[in-house]
Structures are given as C-alpha cells and as structure tokens.
Design a protein around this motif. Structure first.
Motif, mmCIF file in Angstrom:
data_model
loop_
_atom_site.group_PDB
_atom_site.id
_atom_site.type_symbol
_atom_site.label_atom_id
_atom_site.label_comp_id
_atom_site.label_asym_id
_atom_site.label_seq_id
_atom_site.Cartn_x
_atom_site.Cartn_y
_atom_site.Cartn_z
ATOM 1 N N PHE A 117 8.831 -1.133 3.817
ATOM 2 C CA PHE A 117 8.151 -1.010 2.476
ATOM 3 C C PHE A 117 9.004 -0.505 1.552
ATOM 4 N N ALA A 118 9.759 0.647 1.589
ATOM 5 C CA ALA A 118 10.597 1.291 0.813
ATOM 6 C C ALA A 118 11.766 0.271 0.141
ATOM 7 N N ILE B 201 6.804 -8.584 5.558
ATOM 8 C CA ILE B 201 8.169 -7.999 6.237
ATOM 9 C C ILE B 201 8.005 -6.553 7.108
ATOM 10 N N PRO B 202 7.416 -5.826 6.103
ATOM 11 C CA PRO B 202 7.099 -4.583 6.737
ATOM 12 C C PRO B 202 5.933 -4.530 8.006
ATOM 13 N N PHE B 203 5.025 -5.555 7.797
ATOM 14 C CA PHE B 203 4.063 -5.762 8.753
ATOM 15 C C PHE B 203 4.634 -6.098 10.130
ATOM 16 N N VAL B 204 5.588 -7.259 10.036
ATOM 17 C CA VAL B 204 6.245 -7.842 11.301
ATOM 18 C C VAL B 204 6.989 -7.044 11.648
ATOM 19 N N LEU B 205 7.782 -6.023 10.774
ATOM 20 C CA LEU B 205 8.995 -4.953 11.726
ATOM 21 C C LEU B 205 8.015 -4.012 12.338
ATOM 22 N N VAL C 84 8.942 2.825 10.877
ATOM 23 C CA VAL C 84 9.633 1.501 10.470
ATOM 24 C C VAL C 84 8.946 0.662 9.251
ATOM 25 N N ASN C 85 7.705 0.775 9.479
ATOM 26 C CA ASN C 85 6.664 0.038 8.236
ATOM 27 C C ASN C 85 7.132 0.787 6.883
ATOM 28 N N LEU C 86 7.139 2.104 6.975
ATOM 29 C CA LEU C 86 7.485 2.845 5.549
ATOM 30 C C LEU C 86 8.810 2.520 5.430
ATOM 31 N N ILE C 87 9.858 2.465 6.097
ATOM 32 C CA ILE C 87 11.241 2.287 5.474
ATOM 33 C C ILE C 87 11.295 0.743 5.179
ATOM 34 N N ALA D 281 5.307 -15.325 -5.818
ATOM 35 C CA ALA D 281 4.155 -15.365 -4.642
ATOM 36 C C ALA D 281 5.166 -15.101 -3.575
ATOM 37 N N LEU D 282 6.251 -15.654 -3.601
ATOM 38 C CA LEU D 282 7.114 -15.381 -2.389
ATOM 39 C C LEU D 282 7.564 -13.739 -2.098
ATOM 40 N N VAL D 283 7.864 -13.368 -3.239
ATOM 41 C CA VAL D 283 8.371 -11.786 -3.094
ATOM 42 C C VAL D 283 7.098 -10.967 -2.808
#
Length: 148
Positions: A41-42, A15-19, A36-39, A6-8
């Motif tokens: 997320f990847a 994390i991508p959303f906040v960044l 930044v979101n795509l990086i 669940a944490l993962v």
C-alpha cells in the motif's frame, strides 16, 4: 484520462490485497500478511503521490510556443490543483488515522466504565465523541482546501 485514474484506484486497492492474500496462503502468518499489505500500500500510495509531479515534468507538446493555463505556474508548470488535492487527501487521511487511534483507545475504556456504573455513560460518550471530532476537523479542512 478517466480510465487511467480508475485503473490507478483499482490497482491501489487490488495490488496490496492480492499480495497480502498470497503471503497469508504461503506463510500462514497474519502478521506477515499485514506487513506485506502495508508495504504494498505504501508503494502504491507513493506512486500516486508522485504522479502529479511526473505529469508536470512532462515536456510541452509544442516547444516553440509553450502555453501556461491558469492552473500552472510560470516557472515549472506545477499544477496548483494537484497540490491542493494531495493536501486535502493528507488532511482527511491523517486525521482519520488519528481519530481511529483515539476512538480505539477510548471506546473500550468507555464500555468498561459503563459496565461498572451506568452513571458513567454520558462522560465516556463525550470522550469517544472528542476522538471522532478529530476526523471531522480533517474533513472540514480538506473541504476548505478544495473550495478556496
């Protein structure tokens, strides 16, 4: 173990959303925020894809008597279910992306053709449905992977 999963999942979304929000506030450029979101997320997706391999490489609890379950192979202990989950996720994800790209190209053309002549509605609807069918095929393939 379920708490870790669940944490993962929360980290993969948050994390991508906040960044990307932080990048949007700093630079004001939506293009930079998307990059930044795509990086991010990847990076999180790569970590999640590598997790089954890292878990199978962990040393056994009792080195004197290693045990193998039905989901482990005799060579290295790679989980067949983990690889199946990765394959199912790739089937759904890539077919969903392909279906989205095809619908993104076909739907505006269908709307334009329908606005010029109402008789073109049925023909244009067929092309949009064919694009959506790609995603459904990926879903069927993933179900076959998971339940066989």
């Amino acid at each position: 173990m379920y708490v870790v999963f669940a944490l993962v999942v929360l980290a993969a979304v948050a994390i991508p959303f906040v960044l990307s929000l932080r990048s949007l506030k700093k630079t004001g450029s939506a293009r930079k925020a998307v990059k930044v979101n795509l990086i991010a997320f990847a990076a999180v997706a790569l970590l999640c894809a590598a997790a089954p391999f890292m878990a199978s490489a962990a040393p056994a609890e009792d080195a004197a008597a290693p045990t193998t379950t039905s989901s482990q192979t005799a060579e290295g202990g790679m989980s067949d279910k983990g690889i199946g989950y990765i394959a199912a996720a790739l089937a759904v994800g890539l077919s969903g992306i392909g279906g989205g790209i095809s619908v993104a190209a076909a739907a505006p053309a269908a709307i334009g053709a329908t606005s010029e002549d109402q008789k073109n509605f049925a023909k244009s609807l067929i092309f949009v449905a064919l694009g959506e069918g790609i995603a459904l095929y990926g879903l069927v393939v993933s179900i076959l992977i998971l339940f066989t």
